[in-house]
Design an enzyme around this catalytic site. Structure first.
Site, PDB file in Angstrom:
ATOM      1  N   ASN A 150       0.818  -1.208   0.000  1.00 41.99           N
ATOM      2  CA  ASN A 150       0.000   0.000   0.000  1.00 41.99           C
ATOM      3  C   ASN A 150       0.856   1.264   0.000  1.00 41.99           C
ATOM      4  O   ASN A 150       0.462   2.297  -0.546  1.00 41.99           O
ATOM      5  CB  ASN A 150      -0.922   0.000   1.221  1.00 41.99           C
ATOM      6  N   GLU A 209      -2.516  -3.670  -5.584  1.00 37.47           N
ATOM      7  CA  GLU A 209      -3.905  -3.802  -5.108  1.00 37.47           C
ATOM      8  C   GLU A 209      -4.793  -2.649  -5.562  1.00 37.47           C
ATOM      9  O   GLU A 209      -5.493  -2.023  -4.765  1.00 37.47           O
ATOM     10  CB  GLU A 209      -3.918  -3.934  -3.581  1.00 37.47           C
ATOM     11  N   GLU A 247       1.991 -11.668  -2.486  1.00 43.32           N
ATOM     12  CA  GLU A 247       1.705 -11.486  -1.063  1.00 43.32           C
ATOM     13  C   GLU A 247       0.941 -12.713  -0.578  1.00 43.32           C
ATOM     14  O   GLU A 247      -0.151 -12.990  -1.072  1.00 43.32           O
ATOM     15  CB  GLU A 247       0.883 -10.214  -0.776  1.00 43.32           C
TER      16      GLU A 247
END
Length: 502
Positions: free
Chosen positions: A73, A174, A293
């Site tokens: 992120n 993401e 991930e």
């Protein structure tokens, strides 16, 4: 129910060659992964650059071939230029993804140096949240172009005459997640990924590129996201990413250990989406998978909710792993190996302190968490060709899964070393599992060792004061019996049976 299992492996029935990058990991500017993890200048073990040599030794023990960086992120709000050049001139920034302050003491060049010390290679992510193709191609130019251009000459000015030669690049992170800075629809992301990939390859045609898949299989966007994104950038990328974490919030261990079956289904669904787009486009090119991930993650959720914002390197996502977590991690590694034909890269998230196999104390010790061991065993012994595992095992029904085999296993044949290795988990929580492994196709062999990770306490964990509470031993009883191996797998155990071939 007969509590015994059988496994047949044949050296001619193969799944695929293991790409060593399947044993990759991940370092994000999050919590103490960097500051207090790999980097702590005041630590007694710190080298001249401030990197902890005790951590480096533990990383080398896993033999990590590739490490994803700088996020996660974090990357969707990151200006990579903040982390290069003289350290005293680098800005401190409010980091919105994790609500901390990023001091930028470590950046691209330092991380590349650390990778070399760790005998690893960087997998670099570009910011496609707040930035786009222009900044992405500039970063490739800074990293990989020899010299004679603005960005490559800036790297030289910063003390790095030779290009870094970073080969693997992630196109964002993401991007369908509403928590992501600059989150996008599938069409928006597919277009920016395509345009970024185009100019990045124009700078360096040798690089390989990973497109963002859905953030997890629970996303409402999954798997339509994969189809739409690949429709727009199929010809521009080489890999589709997958992310997935599991937890035992309900304290239902039997169900928890079955969750790798969901991982199997997730992988197969993404492969189907990729192959559908290959058929639609009538392409000879096959998209492979980067499971960049994966891990167990849930222990630290409550503690993380109480962290004060805008501090530097707070203890975020510091899951303390127990024995049952190591069992699921073992099964997740088996899941990756069982699709080694398509999963070419994977990154355990993360490497140090943050949902990690390695923990440190600031100014103090570094130690191995329980999950370190299956990760280490698979990476060190799981090189070669994965063989089709024909498994006959008693089964059980869990809350979310039915017909869960007590035996979860796979075998890897390392022809160059003249060895074969079986990785096996006994999911039964109270009974040992007798196992016969049929190796008739290999001819003569002998058992080198039978490593076992077991504990009478499923919740047992390793700590700074008791770093070896859960650790493997070599006292397993696997033995050759003609053309087979016979062993008894302890209850709730991870097993590594190594065989020397004649």
């Amino acid at each position: 129910m007969s509590m015994k299992a059988k496994m047949i492996v044949d050296k001619d029935f193969t799944i695929g060659e293991v790409d060593k990058r399947i044993y990759g990991s991940f370092i994000e500017h999050l919590g103490r992964a960097v500051y207090g993890g790999i980097y702590e200048p005041g630590h007694p073990s710190a080298d001249g650059q401030g990197f902890r040599s005790d951590v480096l030794e533990l990383v080398k023990g896993i033999d990590v071939p590739i490490v994803r960086y700088p996020g996660g992120n974090f990357v969707s709000g990151y200006n990579w230029e903040d982390g290069v050049g003289p350290v005293e001139l680098r800005p401190k920034r409010l980091e919105l993804a994790w609500r901390t302050v990023e001091p930028n003491l470590v950046g691209l060049n330092e991380f590349v140096d650390w990778c070399r010390k760790a005998n690893s290679a960087p997998m670099m992510a570009v910011n496609l949240g707040t930035r786009g193709p222009e900044e992405a191609r500039q970063l490739v130019e800074y990293s990989n172009h020899p010299s004679g251009s603005y960005w490559s000459d800036l790297r030289v000015q910063h003390g790095y005459r030779q290009p870094h030669g970073i080969k693997t690049w992630c196109l964002g992170n993401e991007m369908d997640g509403p928590w992501q800075i600059g989150a996008k629809t599938a069409v928006e992301y597919g277009r920016i990924a395509s345009e970024s990939a185009k100019v990045m390859r124009w700078v360096d045609p040798s690089i390989e590129l990973v497109a963002c898949g859905s953030s997890s299989l629970q996303m409402a966007t999954f798997p339509e996201w994969e189809r739409t994104v690949l429709d727009l950038c199929y010809d521009d990328v080489d890999y589709m990413s997958l992310h997935q974490y599991y937890g035992n919030r309900d304290n239902n261990t039997a169900n928890f250990l079955a969750q790798s079956m969901g991982m199997d289904s997730f992988i197969n669904t993404v492969i189907a989406a990729c192959d559908y787009m290959q058929a639609k486009k009538r392409s000879k090119k096959k998209i492979h998978l980067s499971f960049d991930e994966w891990n167990v993650w849930y222990h630290s959720n409550d503690a993380d909710s109480r962290i004060e914002p805008w501090s530097i390197a707070p203890p975020q996502l510091e899951d303390i792993y127990n024995h049952e977590d190591a069992l699921l991690v073992g099964s997740m590694l088996i899941s990756l190996l069982k699709r080694a034909d398509r999963v070419r890269m994977a990154c355990m998230a993360q490497l140090v302190n943050v949902i990690a196999p390695i923990m440190t104390a600031n100014g103090g010790a570094a130690w191995k968490q329980t999950i370190y061991y299956p990760y280490m065993h698979a990476s060190v012994f799981g090189r070669g060709t994965v063989l089709v595992p024909l498994v006959d095992s008693p089964k059980y029904d869990a809350t979310d899964y039915t017909d869960v085999p007590y035996l979860d296993a796979v075998a890897v044949h390392n022809e160059a070393a003249g060895e074969a290795t079986v990785f096996a988990v006994n999911r039964h929580l109270s009974e040992a599992l007798p196992l016969e492994i049929d190796l008739r196709s290999f001819g003569a062999f002998r058992v080198l060792e039978h490593l076992v990770l077991e504990s009478d306490d499923l919740k047992a964990s390793n700590t700074q004061d008791a770093p070896n509470r859960v650790a493997p031993h070599s006292g397993g009883n696997a033995a050759a019996d003609g053309s087979a191996i016979r062993a008894e797998l302890a209850k709730a155990s991870w097993n590594v049976i190594r065989v020397k071939l004649a």
